[in-house]
Scaffold this active site. Structure first.
Site, PDB file in Angstrom:
ATOM      1  N   ASP A 282      -6.589 -18.638   0.994  1.00 44.70           N
ATOM      2  CA  ASP A 282      -5.710 -18.892  -0.153  1.00 44.70           C
ATOM      3  C   ASP A 282      -6.614 -18.987  -1.327  1.00 44.70           C
ATOM      4  OD1 ASP A 282      -3.873 -19.031   1.568  1.00 44.70           O
ATOM      5  OD2 ASP A 282      -3.190 -21.257   0.778  1.00 44.70           O
TER       6      ASP A 282
ATOM      7  N   SER B 103      -8.217 -27.519  10.760  1.00 40.37           N
ATOM      8  CA  SER B 103      -7.352 -26.623  11.732  1.00 40.37           C
ATOM      9  C   SER B 103      -6.061 -27.371  12.231  1.00 40.37           C
ATOM     10  CB  SER B 103      -8.455 -26.481  13.209  1.00 40.37           C
ATOM     11  OG  SER B 103      -7.392 -25.835  14.033  1.00 40.37           O
TER      12      SER B 103
ATOM     13  N   ALA C  87      -8.898 -20.074   7.239  1.00 39.70           N
ATOM     14  CA  ALA C  87      -9.777 -19.033   7.004  1.00 39.70           C
ATOM     15  C   ALA C  87     -11.394 -19.680   7.406  1.00 39.70           C
ATOM     16  CB  ALA C  87      -9.815 -18.693   5.418  1.00 39.70           C
TER      17      ALA C  87
ATOM     18  N   LYS D 158      25.877  -5.367   2.941  1.00 37.37           N
ATOM     19  CA  LYS D 158      26.500  -6.393   3.748  1.00 37.37           C
ATOM     20  C   LYS D 158      26.587  -5.763   4.937  1.00 37.37           C
ATOM     21  CE  LYS D 158      29.723  -8.645   1.534  1.00 37.37           C
ATOM     22  NZ  LYS D 158      30.867  -9.513   1.079  1.00 37.37           N
TER      23      LYS D 158
ATOM     24  N   CYS E  33       1.662 -24.964   7.588  1.00 36.98           N
ATOM     25  CA  CYS E  33       3.043 -24.578   7.309  1.00 36.98           C
ATOM     26  C   CYS E  33       4.152 -25.461   8.221  1.00 36.98           C
ATOM     27  CB  CYS E  33       3.482 -23.056   7.634  1.00 36.98           C
ATOM     28  SG  CYS E  33       2.300 -22.104   6.729  1.00 36.98           S
TER      29      CYS E  33
END
Lengths: 447, 447
Positions: free
Chosen positions: B282, B38, B11, B360, B42
């Protein structure tokens, strides 16, 4: 109540099954001219690719099941020749003996599908010149490949059936040349995206001959010569894949109104100009969700969905269909190619103040192994701010990503709102900013 | 004009870059307590999976580039300790020497992120007990795996970080046990879908110990013992992955209002209760597009997007964010797991008349080779007819398919309209009726 259905393919059998399920007492009569009902037509290229598989594998449900388990009066080999709307009857002849038949209906569904366009030029009736639409076509091609030594094939046309068949034939180690009169492969795409597809075809040894109109097919020594003005191509088999035509003649002869591309005009309830007659599937038109205008985009999902909607309407549960977004996806060797909505040219023709961008992004996150390039082209309308369409090409992450665009088009979403959507992110599946979001952000700047 | 940013992660750096790009004359000051800015947070589990890759590969842009090429006043090792809103200053100390610093701001962005929750229990401070949030955490884990002989690991927690790390450690041939106090793996999922994930974990040799609260971690002979009430697990390394907590203490101490889960409360323009102070990433809350209520779902895309929106607002181009749909996707060995919107329990808690179905379907068309099972769970609201959320699990065709749901949730689409969307179809990519459409059709019957 007699519900008669002409045509036992996707739309017809969907309608028949659903009507019988919701109204078991209803007499549901299906008249199909071939012997095949309920098969995965779109699966044929993939089946043809594999010499060891039977074409029958593609049959989803056999005629017997519809007759015995579902109680549908399914007649195969019945060719309908006339619809008499005054007397509410359909009549025709059965099989080779041409015995006459005649059925009375309360409600009629015309689900006659489409047929491949075959130009009226010399040689297109030769035995090794084939097209692919019905299961019988597929069987014919497969039998031909088995009986003959086919080392070289020419495909006339470069649409998605032609491209899928190019892959199928290359899988069988057959040399493939593709030819078309127009100058561009996939003319609805920007050149940058079409170039990626072109490179993929070249990498897999497919010869591309755009800008050559075929004049004739001639029998040659042991095979055929495809003759263009300034070029000849030799082939053991020729596939004609230049598009399909809606089977609307029966409806037209009965005085039912036609829409774009000579497809049968239907309203949102799939009713034709005669309130007792419905039409669905590849023979019928639809509303485009982006333009709100009538269009003719024959695709499998619409056929199934329209069949269901007709059944609901016939059974007294009014059902309206929203329309189509023109979403399509196909595989070309290791590439996924997808579109939804309008191309920039289509958008301009429809009167939008269209603007588009083309971007490159990645199929996986920064530094994630195996990332490949995804090309995205996205179209918006300056006046309303609306998203109008998108196209994508890439080796992964394209086929299902396009669905986000399709849903946005149904919602008539602006590019600004689409750019704000909370799309999924994880490193194996894309960058933080999904390629579609990056494209939307770039488009916003230009709008 | 001085724009001060506390925190140089997604951010903060997004805001800094965008502000400097649109207003080069603006003084943009970033105060980051670590040395890393930066990077792809993840991507850390995937990097840890590969002993030969450097953690530095995940750095997207180095501090020098921000400083020299972009002209951002980026200070690393600067720990902000106080925000003085009266005098519009932030102050703190630099590095180990704890030299004091003080900056005046016109506009302030708090982008302090989150930190892993570490329970206050014996042994959680032992050297082989690790968490994963910052790049420093990732480096520490990687160094530990290099320096020590880690043959067995215990992961406390079964969220997506835990699951991604289970896969990463198994790739390195480390035995993995996972433990959590609650009885269910992925409790937000219906048991049928969670069962598929559970089977995948079992097939890859991950031991699952749900229903066991950890009481302590004890140093054992050569390693650690994770002690539960009725069970002990032995490990050479323990990863604590029970969730994160927003770093909102600085804001709270300055009298800024907090929202759900102690995240900093922001409006659609990312303004806190002090109009000169923004929060993003966050540490900040968001509006949920389905409920319209405040929520706290810390995810990477939102952090980047919120950083941009703050920059626009600071630069005088008003930008409002729509909110989040809670879309998430993760990979667990050969499975893709995705969600968007509300689970049925969340929908009920939010006051909807929630109804759900689980179906399914198949990842490829009838008779197409290689088809696998896709499980879809979909939630709707009986009163309004709205689609509220969906969850999917399958070995292919899940990760990007969920985006269609995310877009529908932003559009506040009904299940009936969603069921009519023109989603893509081709045999290699799914059945004619996309699994999401089949699920929507089933849900409609129940509504």
């Amino acid at each position: 109540m007699k519900f008669v259905i002409i045509g036992g393919d996707a739309a017809g059998m969907s309608a028949a099954s659903r009507a019988k399920r919701s109204r078991p007492e209803m007499e549901v009569i299906v008249l199909e001219q071939t012997e095949d009902v309920s098969y995965s037509a779109c699966g044929m290229p993939y089946n043809i690719a594999d010499a060891d598989r039977e074409m029958e594998d593609l049959v989803v449900r056999r005629a017997d099941v519809f007759r015995q388990k579902q109680g549908i009066d399914l007649f195969t080999g019945y060719v309908v020749e006339t619809i008499d709307r005054q007397n509410r009857t359909v009549s025709g002849t059965i099989g080779h003996n041409r015995e006459p038949f005649r059925f009375v209906y309360d409600q009629l569904l015309i689900a006659t599908g489409g047929r491949p366009i075959l130009p009226d030029l010399p040689g297109f009736d030769l035995p090794g010149v084939v097209a692919l639409k019905s299961l019988a076509d597929g069987k014919r091609i497969k039998a031909y490949l088995k009986a003959q030594t086919v080392q070289k094939a020419v495909i006339i046309g470069m649409g998605y059936i032609g491209l899928e068949m190019a892959e199928a034939l290359r899988e069988r180690h057959i040399a493939v040349d593709m030819v078309k009169p127009g100058p561009d492969l996939l003319p609805w795409m920007p050149r940058e995206l079409a170039g990626v597809v072109q490179a993929e075809l070249a990498a897999h040894g497919v010869g591309l001959h755009a800008g050559h109109a075929v004049k004739a097919i001639e029998p040659a020594d042991s095979a055929y010569t495809v003759v263009c003005e300034d070029k000849t191509l030799s082939a053991d088999m020729v596939l004609v894949a230049i598009g399909i035509h809606p089977n609307s003649e029966l409806a037209e002869a009965a005085g039912i109104e036609l829409g774009p591309a000579h497809a049968i005009a239907v309203d949102r309830r799939l009713r034709t100009s005669d309130p007792s007659v419905f039409a669905a599937g590849d023979c019928a038109d639809a509303v485009h969700v982006v333009t709100g205008e009538k269009t003719w985009i024959p695709l499998a999902l619409r056929a199934n969905r329209a069949g269901w909607a007709v059944a609901d309407n016939v059974c007294g549960t009014p059902a309206e269909l929203d329309g189509v977004a023109g979403t399509a996806v196909f595989k070309v060797f290791d590439l996924e190619v997808a579109r939804s909505g309008l191309s920039i040219a289509e958008a301009e023709r429809a009167g939008f103040d269209a603007v588009a961008v083309t971007i490159k992004s990645r199929s996986r996150a920064h530094a994630h192994p195996g990332a490949r390039t995804i090309h995205v082209h996205i179209v918006g309308d300056r006046r309303s701010g609306r998203l109008l369409g998108a196209q994508m090409v890439g080796p992964e992450g394209v086929a299902h990503r396009i669905n986000a665009v399709a849903v946005a088009l149904h919602a008539k979403m602006t590019v600004a709102t689409f750019a704000q959507t909370d799309l999924a992110y994880a490193p194996p599946f894309g960058p933080v900013w999904d390629p579609l979001l990056t494209a939307a952000n770039q488009l916003l700047k230009k709008m």
